[in-house]
Design an enzyme around this catalytic site. Sequence first.
Site, PDB file in Angstrom:
ATOM      1  N   PHE A 167     -89.176  39.717  14.762  1.00 20.41           N
ATOM      2  CA  PHE A 167     -90.381  39.440  14.003  1.00 20.41           C
ATOM      3  C   PHE A 167     -91.282  40.679  14.109  1.00 20.41           C
ATOM      4  CE2 PHE A 167     -90.799  34.486  14.028  1.00 20.41           C
ATOM      5  CZ  PHE A 167     -89.698  34.410  13.192  1.00 20.41           C
ATOM      6  N   LYS A 198     -75.703  33.866  21.008  1.00 17.17           N
ATOM      7  CA  LYS A 198     -76.850  32.955  21.062  1.00 17.17           C
ATOM      8  C   LYS A 198     -76.421  31.502  20.885  1.00 17.17           C
ATOM      9  CE  LYS A 198     -80.547  36.100  19.519  1.00 17.17           C
ATOM     10  NZ  LYS A 198     -79.778  37.356  19.353  1.00 17.17           N
ATOM     11  N   CYS A 223     -88.286  39.978  19.436  1.00 17.52           N
ATOM     12  CA  CYS A 223     -86.867  39.845  19.815  1.00 17.52           C
ATOM     13  C   CYS A 223     -86.187  41.171  20.108  1.00 17.52           C
ATOM     14  CB  CYS A 223     -86.100  39.126  18.714  1.00 17.52           C
ATOM     15  SG  CYS A 223     -86.904  37.627  18.130  1.00 17.52           S
ATOM     16  N   HIS A 232     -81.590  31.793  22.497  1.00 18.42           N
ATOM     17  CA  HIS A 232     -82.310  33.012  22.100  1.00 18.42           C
ATOM     18  C   HIS A 232     -83.361  33.309  23.159  1.00 18.42           C
ATOM     19  CE1 HIS A 232     -84.071  36.166  19.975  1.00 18.42           C
ATOM     20  NE2 HIS A 232     -84.280  35.617  18.786  1.00 18.42           N
ATOM     21  N   GLU A 270     -78.455  39.926   7.880  1.00 17.26           N
ATOM     22  CA  GLU A 270     -77.748  40.731   8.874  1.00 17.26           C
ATOM     23  C   GLU A 270     -76.346  41.090   8.375  1.00 17.26           C
ATOM     24  OE1 GLU A 270     -76.657  40.879  13.620  1.00 17.26           O
ATOM     25  OE2 GLU A 270     -77.623  39.083  12.807  1.00 17.26           O
ATOM     26  N   HIS A 325     -77.181  39.958  16.196  1.00  8.96           N
ATOM     27  CA  HIS A 325     -78.434  39.262  16.482  1.00  8.96           C
ATOM     28  C   HIS A 325     -78.257  37.773  16.194  1.00  8.96           C
ATOM     29  CE1 HIS A 325     -82.655  38.876  17.263  1.00  8.96           C
ATOM     30  NE2 HIS A 325     -82.909  38.402  16.058  1.00  8.96           N
TER      31      HIS A 325
END
Length: 407
Positions: free
Chosen positions: A395, A330, A159, A335, A309, A298
């Site tokens: 990730f 998002k 990402c 995403h 976050e 994010h």
Amino acid sequence: MSEPGIAVTGLGLVSPHGRDPALAFDALLRGESAIHAVFPELPKPALAATAAFDPSPWFSKLQLAGVDRVSQLALAAAELALADAGLQDPWSEAQGERIGVYVGCGMGGASALEAAYRGGASGRVPPLTIPAFMPNAPASHIAMRRKVLGPVLTYSVACASSAIAIAEAAKAIRSGEVDMAIAGGSEALIVPGVVMAWQAMQTLASAPPGEAATAVRPFAADRSGFALGEGAAFLILESEQRAADRGARSHARLSGWGSSCDASHLTKPEAAGQARALRAALRMAGLAPQDVGYCNAHGTATRIGDPIECEALAQVWGDALPQLRVSSTKALHGHLLGAAGALEALITVMALQCRAVPPNMHGDEPDPACALNLVRKGDTAAPSLQAAISSSFAFGGTNAALVFQRA
């Protein structure tokens, strides 16, 4: 003392909200969701945000052979960015040697790979499958079309891919390696196999029939995950001096970037690692946390990810956190994985340019663990906005942050 800034002189977009950055940004300000139901034939209901895209303006039927959708989207967005920067004319070989292409792509040509698997049982695997699905194909197609003879690089960092690509492009400009960079990302993974793989991870949002548009609820108490999206976004980056010399318009300046790694878990994020990336970006920009008025978070709307976050933002902003307006777009465009950082960077640039910030949609009941100043629909004006930050956490544990300021 901050380093000289990098001018953003071109924006190019192919997204679930269209390909005009101004119109797409207006749709986000209105809170319009592009998420809808896909693949009714799958065992589990699936949601995604797809991009309406016709490749014919950029490719002939003959050229399309062996060109996956991910490369089609990338080339179109890059060409739109170059046109926006006033760089439609061909450049000389000497100029081409001083230009670079920096692309983030997480999964490559998913459509080509899906077709190969489905055709494999009958022995009819398309002969151009490999060059179609390789993750560096989008960058290569841009380079071939535009005769870019400098570095042509692909970053596959889940990402964070395209945020890292933009940062690496800016580094190359600042170091003098290139004069101009075509930087961004592309992702086109809305195919049954990929969707089912993400469903198996139990990270995708669910919704009752007819409620797909509001399924993604970042930072909400009842959040259930994200929806996949597709598209491409590119920025044209130049030194501020070069932009001024050629009389180019600057949408914004990229003044800082930071990256870090959690080095702890492949899929579980860590607040300390995210905070390191945020601090590094602010430090490079020469800004204090209170100087930044907006964060395009994010915000994946996952149970684990959102509170972590928030904790990272709290670690960095401290007592200034209530003044930081936050939203995750998002909820509206899905995403885009490898292209998420580039799309959200473009949205952040538009926020500075328009002095307005997109709302954090569908979170009527925020999670108490996510104590942020979330942007509300109808309260998007930001007349004093001077600096904004875009975050991408991946990730694998890689974290990236980009700081932009008004031109």
